[in-house]
Scaffold this motif. Structure first.
Motif, short mmCIF file in Angstrom:
data_model
loop_
_atom_site.label_atom_id
_atom_site.label_comp_id
_atom_site.label_asym_id
_atom_site.label_seq_id
_atom_site.Cartn_x
_atom_site.Cartn_y
_atom_site.Cartn_z
N SER A 218 -102.31 5.91 -16.47
CA SER A 218 -103.30 6.21 -17.51
C SER A 218 -102.63 6.81 -18.75
N ILE A 219 -101.74 7.75 -18.54
CA ILE A 219 -101.04 8.39 -19.66
C ILE A 219 -100.18 7.36 -20.40
N GLU B 252 -98.92 15.50 -23.25
CA GLU B 252 -98.92 14.83 -21.97
C GLU B 252 -97.53 14.68 -21.36
N THR C 197 -100.52 4.10 -20.42
CA THR C 197 -101.37 3.10 -21.05
C THR C 197 -101.87 3.61 -22.39
N LYS C 198 -102.31 4.88 -22.45
CA LYS C 198 -102.75 5.45 -23.72
C LYS C 198 -101.60 5.48 -24.72
N TYR C 199 -100.43 5.85 -24.25
CA TYR C 199 -99.28 5.94 -25.14
C TYR C 199 -98.88 4.58 -25.70
N ASN C 200 -98.98 3.56 -24.88
CA ASN C 200 -98.56 2.21 -25.28
C ASN C 200 -99.70 1.39 -25.88
N ALA C 201 -100.85 2.01 -26.15
CA ALA C 201 -102.05 1.27 -26.53
C ALA C 201 -102.01 0.66 -27.93
N ARG D 105 -98.02 13.65 -30.12
CA ARG D 105 -99.05 14.01 -29.15
C ARG D 105 -98.50 13.82 -27.73
N PHE D 106 -97.81 12.74 -27.50
CA PHE D 106 -97.21 12.46 -26.20
C PHE D 106 -96.20 13.54 -25.86
N GLN E 190 -98.61 9.51 -32.35
CA GLN E 190 -98.75 9.32 -30.92
C GLN E 190 -97.54 9.90 -30.18
#
Length: 146
Positions: free
Chosen positions: A86-87, A114, A89-93, A109-110, A106
């Protein structure tokens, strides 16, 4: 299958591990430690699935305690791999067009939020990789006396 997790459960876990490997590669690179660790888990899970598919394997012939131990390790993997996936996927979105302006934010934030979660998850993934490997090895050692 002689215990709570079946071959289909192992295949689902392997697919989740592969998605996580792919996400880690895209986020961190092929040679990053996180990618290597998740890739190692994926390899161990493939071996476990092959053992589970063989009705004469030690995994299927092991006593209930060993099988329960292995089932607990697999269940723990699912929880932590889902979180990591999930983490990542959000990062690579972001698509390529938006990455040029938003990727820096991003990454920040990453890196600030996270990545701590990922470091903890990384440790847990490593622990489960070792635990599953040890369980398989102990089953093998236990069978040598028989």
């Amino acid at each position: 299958m002689s215990f709570g997790y079946g071959v289909s459960d192992a295949l689902t876990l392997i697919q989740l591990a592969w998605r996580t490997v792919d996400g880690a590669r895209r986020a961190c690179g092929e040679h990053d430690d996180l990618t290597k660790e998740v890739s190692s888990l994926h390899s161990v899970l493939e071996h476990l699935q092959a053992e589970m598919s063989n009705s004469d394997s030690l995994v299927n012939l092991a006593d209930k305690n060993r099988r329960d131990e292995l089932q607990n390790h697999m269940a723990g993997c699912v929880i932590h791999l889902r979180t990591m996936d999930s983490i990542l996927t959000k990062y690579n979105a972001l698509d390529d067009e938006k990455r040029s302006t938003k990727k820096l934010w991003q990454k920040i934030r990453f890196g600030n939020g996270e990545v701590m979660d990922l470091a903890e998850l990384w440790l847990k993934i490593s622990t489960y990789t070792i635990a599953i490997t040890m369980s398989l090895n102990l089953m093998l050692l236990g069978s040598q006396g028989e």
